[in-house]
Write an enzyme that holds these catalytic residues in place. Sequence first.
Site, PDB file in Angstrom:
ATOM      1  N   GLU A 135       0.797  -1.228   0.000  1.00  0.00           N
ATOM      2  CA  GLU A 135       0.000   0.000   0.000  1.00  0.00           C
ATOM      3  C   GLU A 135       0.835   1.286   0.000  1.00  0.00           C
ATOM      4  OE1 GLU A 135      -2.878  -0.278   3.156  1.00  0.00           O
ATOM      5  OE2 GLU A 135      -4.055  -1.794   2.089  1.00  0.00           O
ATOM      6  N   GLU A 139      -5.964  -8.013  -1.780  1.00  0.00           N
ATOM      7  CA  GLU A 139      -6.594  -7.957  -0.458  1.00  0.00           C
ATOM      8  C   GLU A 139      -8.078  -7.723  -0.661  1.00  0.00           C
ATOM      9  OE1 GLU A 139      -5.057  -5.333   2.527  1.00  0.00           O
ATOM     10  OE2 GLU A 139      -2.951  -5.843   2.125  1.00  0.00           O
TER      11      GLU A 139
END
Length: 369
Positions: free
Chosen positions: A163, A280
């Site tokens: 991320e 995810e």
Amino acid sequence: MDFVSANSTHFIIVNAGAATENQSTVYINGWNSYWLMQESVWGGPSRSRVSKMLQRGTQMGSTVCRTWAFNNGIGPNALQTSPGVFNKRVFRRLDYVIVEARKHGIRLILSLVNNLNNFGGKAQYVRWAQEAGINGILSGKNSLSGVKYADEPAIFAWELMNEPRCASNSSAPILQAWITEMAAFVKSLDQHLVTVGLEGFYVLNTTEGPEVNPVEWAASLVSDFIQNSAIENIDFASVHAYPGSWIPHADLGAKTLSQWVDSHISDGDHVLKKPVLFTEVGPLVYVNNQGLADKDILLKTMYDKIYESAKKKQSGGVALIWQLLVEGVEEYGDRFSVVAWDNPSTYKLIQKQSCRLQSIFAKSSWKET
């Protein structure tokens, strides 16, 4: 076990004796358990829980697990104690995770570093430290199997950062340059697949992307799904999906998730011409006490979208649920975590998805039980 590579918008099993056009296309189902290396450090029962998690994944027909290959700092269980300096004891635990994954027929997406808050102010440090750390891991040799990491087929891919985000618009070019440099650096050491680790958000100057972003603040993070994923040495795009967190109502969350998935698959097919992995997928376990039923609605929405993409041979072939646990590792849990086999409806969804994807593409003897 053979290596996996990317061929346009699809993944293929690499058979050294076959021409590219004769390679088997593979679609994958999997999960996240970020804690495997950390839990392995403790040995004994802890290590057995790692083996159990990988075994459970296999029993569900899953073939890929995403996990952390980083734990940096000064603690006794840190993997990298300073740039390029590794704790050999902890490194052996990463070796153990890889050996166990291969034993159970699981390939790993290994994330190399976690998000740093400010790329712009730390660009030189990040470049220096990251290259030293990556070189130390990628040039490693497994102390248990004797296999070099570069030659290990149980490694599905390297993820540059979990991320990545920027603090301001002015940092965007630095992030783009960093991804370009690090992806090329990894490829100079190792020919495994490489991905960025993006959440999939679109920037404000994208023609259609901002309308797809699930929340207003997403565009302000500056990471750019299209531009960052288009870099030459990035083999596949990564996307995260947390519909239950973004939109706290199952019906609206499902609608938002469908739009989110459709947009990224379309971009993978027509713009990037690369596979798209939803690395995810985290439907909330509990949303306002609505329970697992709503988690299953969102997970089923995702799985159905992935299955339809697979049937049409589109780019969106993989969704990795965040995250799975086994008994005894609850300390690693969060509000998205689940012990799937303790929740039969969720377990059946995961197992059914593995079964139907494998029935389309994979040459496997696994059958739903």
